[in-house]
Design a protein around this motif. Structure first.
Motif, PDB file in Angstrom:
ATOM      1  N   ASP A 125       2.825  21.973 -26.116  1.00  0.00           N
ATOM      2  CA  ASP A 125       3.056  21.459 -27.464  1.00  0.00           C
ATOM      3  C   ASP A 125       1.807  21.476 -28.342  1.00  0.00           C
ATOM      4  O   ASP A 125       1.667  22.320 -29.227  1.00  0.00           O
ATOM      5  N   LYS A 131      -0.827  22.726 -35.672  1.00  0.00           N
ATOM      6  CA  LYS A 131      -0.988  21.375 -36.244  1.00  0.00           C
ATOM      7  C   LYS A 131      -2.308  20.817 -35.739  1.00  0.00           C
ATOM      8  O   LYS A 131      -2.519  20.718 -34.527  1.00  0.00           O
ATOM      9  N   LYS A 176      12.548  18.535 -24.261  1.00  0.00           N
ATOM     10  CA  LYS A 176      12.919  18.661 -25.685  1.00  0.00           C
ATOM     11  C   LYS A 176      13.130  20.133 -26.050  1.00  0.00           C
ATOM     12  O   LYS A 176      14.132  20.485 -26.675  1.00  0.00           O
ATOM     13  N   LYS A 213       8.782  27.189 -28.396  1.00  0.00           N
ATOM     14  CA  LYS A 213       8.018  26.614 -29.513  1.00  0.00           C
ATOM     15  C   LYS A 213       7.470  27.719 -30.430  1.00  0.00           C
ATOM     16  O   LYS A 213       7.542  27.606 -31.653  1.00  0.00           O
ATOM     17  N   GLU A 223       7.046  23.573 -41.287  1.00  0.00           N
ATOM     18  CA  GLU A 223       8.043  22.514 -41.082  1.00  0.00           C
ATOM     19  C   GLU A 223       8.860  22.197 -42.331  1.00  0.00           C
ATOM     20  O   GLU A 223       9.033  21.036 -42.710  1.00  0.00           O
ATOM     21  N   ARG A 227      11.483  24.052 -37.960  1.00  0.00           N
ATOM     22  CA  ARG A 227      10.457  23.392 -37.145  1.00  0.00           C
ATOM     23  C   ARG A 227      10.786  21.914 -36.923  1.00  0.00           C
ATOM     24  O   ARG A 227      10.308  21.303 -35.966  1.00  0.00           O
ATOM     25  N   LEU A 230      11.673  20.476 -33.578  1.00  0.00           N
ATOM     26  CA  LEU A 230      10.670  19.998 -32.621  1.00  0.00           C
ATOM     27  C   LEU A 230      10.447  18.494 -32.738  1.00  0.00           C
ATOM     28  O   LEU A 230       9.726  17.909 -31.941  1.00  0.00           O
TER      29      LEU A 230
HETATM   30  N1  GLY Z   1       4.804  18.742 -32.033  1.00  0.00           N
HETATM   31  C1  GLY Z   1       5.776  19.229 -32.927  1.00  0.00           C
HETATM   32  C2  GLY Z   1       5.316  20.384 -33.728  1.00  0.00           C
HETATM   33  O1  GLY Z   1       4.343  21.019 -33.393  1.00  0.00           O
HETATM   34  O2  GLY Z   1       5.902  20.689 -34.727  1.00  0.00           O
END
Ligand code: GLY
Length: 350
Positions: A125, A131, A176, A213, A223, A227, A230
């Motif tokens: 992750d 991020k 997840k 991912k 996002e 996204r 996630l």
């Molecule tokens: N941990 C969720 C993301 O990277 O969007």
């Protein structure tokens, strides 16, 4: 955001040398925390490509993911003569890759960085997807930027240094990923007994999990839509984490996510038609693997408040990511306070 290379390593020395070679930095820095400096650096410290590297070490744990540590990294980069053509290797768990990625992204308006995650959580992750950031004024990941590492190198040999709790914590993010992908992948994870985890087999599962991912991030890096898949388990999960912090209870992120999955699958089953048999299987796996988080009715208001302050919300509504089935993602689902209390009742009483 630029695309990053994510490599499941068979020969870390060669793959790291290639990743560094591609960047051709004028100076190379390696960031560790005191734990990964002791346990993980010895695995790569003698690699020829790190011969001239400058080392920076910060305090470990999420508590050190703050402005103070960030300033220490900027200072060490400056004092070590870093220029915009230098590069930083982040060797550690999510704290090191998030903070190191942010330090690199902001130093002289941005230098390149490479992630070598050493925990399962960081492998599947934190280190992938760009991020970066730090905690600020008691809020997790409050300050940061989206900026991908040039390369992420995944080597499951580092998992041998990990304790059971941290292994389980990372595995929750894998659950997840499976829930937002396919039934087959979910079924294979639900067969894993983490008390007897086989690291070679784990490499295959990590590769699959990261590919899920990577796909999501490649479609929606910032996002705006997909996204948000996630975030499954994270609206309730972050509220449990914040309550635990306030009450002085220690909870690892992945444990809170696993409990958040139970809550949000309950909403998925009752509102979006998520199949009851799969729901029961996941709940039972989570209870066996992660136990439960003790809450009382008097905690509901506080948990609700934490959910209303989640940075994923828009205009006063609590936003959940829910599922109509495995792989059938429903983003931007809102819930009333009554729905949330019913969800917490289920979590508390089963
Ligand atoms: N941990 C969720 C993301 O990277 O969007």
């Amino acid at each position: 955001m630029t695309q990053q290379d994510v490599i499941v390593c068979t020969d870390l020395a060669r793959e790291l040398a290639a990743a560094v070679g591609k960047l051709a930095p004028d100076r190379l820095f390696v960031l560790t925390d005191t734990t990964t400096h002791r346990l993980c650096l010895p695995l790569i410290g003698s690699y020829p490509c790190l011969g001239e590297a400058h080392h920076i070490t910060i305090a470990p744990t999420d508590e050190a993911k703050n402005l103070h540590s960030l300033a220490d990294v900027w200072t060490a980069l400056g004092e070590g003569g870093a220029t915009r053509h230098s590069a930083l290797i982040c060797l550690g768990g999510g704290m090191v890759t998030d903070l190191g990625g942010f330090a690199a992204s902001t130093f002289k308006r941005g230098i390149a960085y490479i992630n070598i995650p050493t925990t399962l959580l960081a492998m599947v992750d934190a280190s992938v997807g760009g991020k970066t950031g730090i905690n600020f004024r008691g809020l997790k990941n409050e300050i940061g930027v989206f900026n991908a590492a040039a390369t992420v190198l995944l080597d499951t040999r580092f998992l041998a240094t990990l304790d059971q709790h941290n292994l389980r914590s990372g595995f929750a993010e894998m659950l997840k990923h499976a829930l937002i992908s396919t039934d087959d992948h979910l079924a294979e994870l639900l067969r894993v007994d983490l008390s007897h985890a086989d690291l070679a087999a784990m490499q295959q599962l990590v590769a699959k999990s990261v590919a899920i991912k990577e796909h999501v991030v490649s479609v929606d890096p910032h996002e705006h839509g997909l996204r948000k898949a996630l975030n499954l388990g994270h609206t309730a999960g972050h509220a449990f984490e914040s309550l635990a912090l306030e009450q002085g209870r220690t909870v690892l992120h992945g444990y809170a996510v696993a409990w958040g999955l139970v809550c949000e699958l309950y909403l998925s089953a009752t509102r979006c038609g998520f199949p009851t048999d799969r729901f029961r299987q996941v709940v039972s796996y989570v209870r066996d693997t992660y136990g439960t988080f003790a809450i009382e009715c008097k905690d509901y208001d506080r948990l609700y408040q934490f959910m209303t302050h989640d940075k994923k919300n828009t205009a006063g509504c609590i936003n959940f990511t829910l599922l109509g089935g495995v792989g059938d993602v429903r983003i931007n689902q809102t819930a009333t306070k009554d729905d949330i209390c019913e969800m917490l009742d289920f979590f508390r009483e089963g």
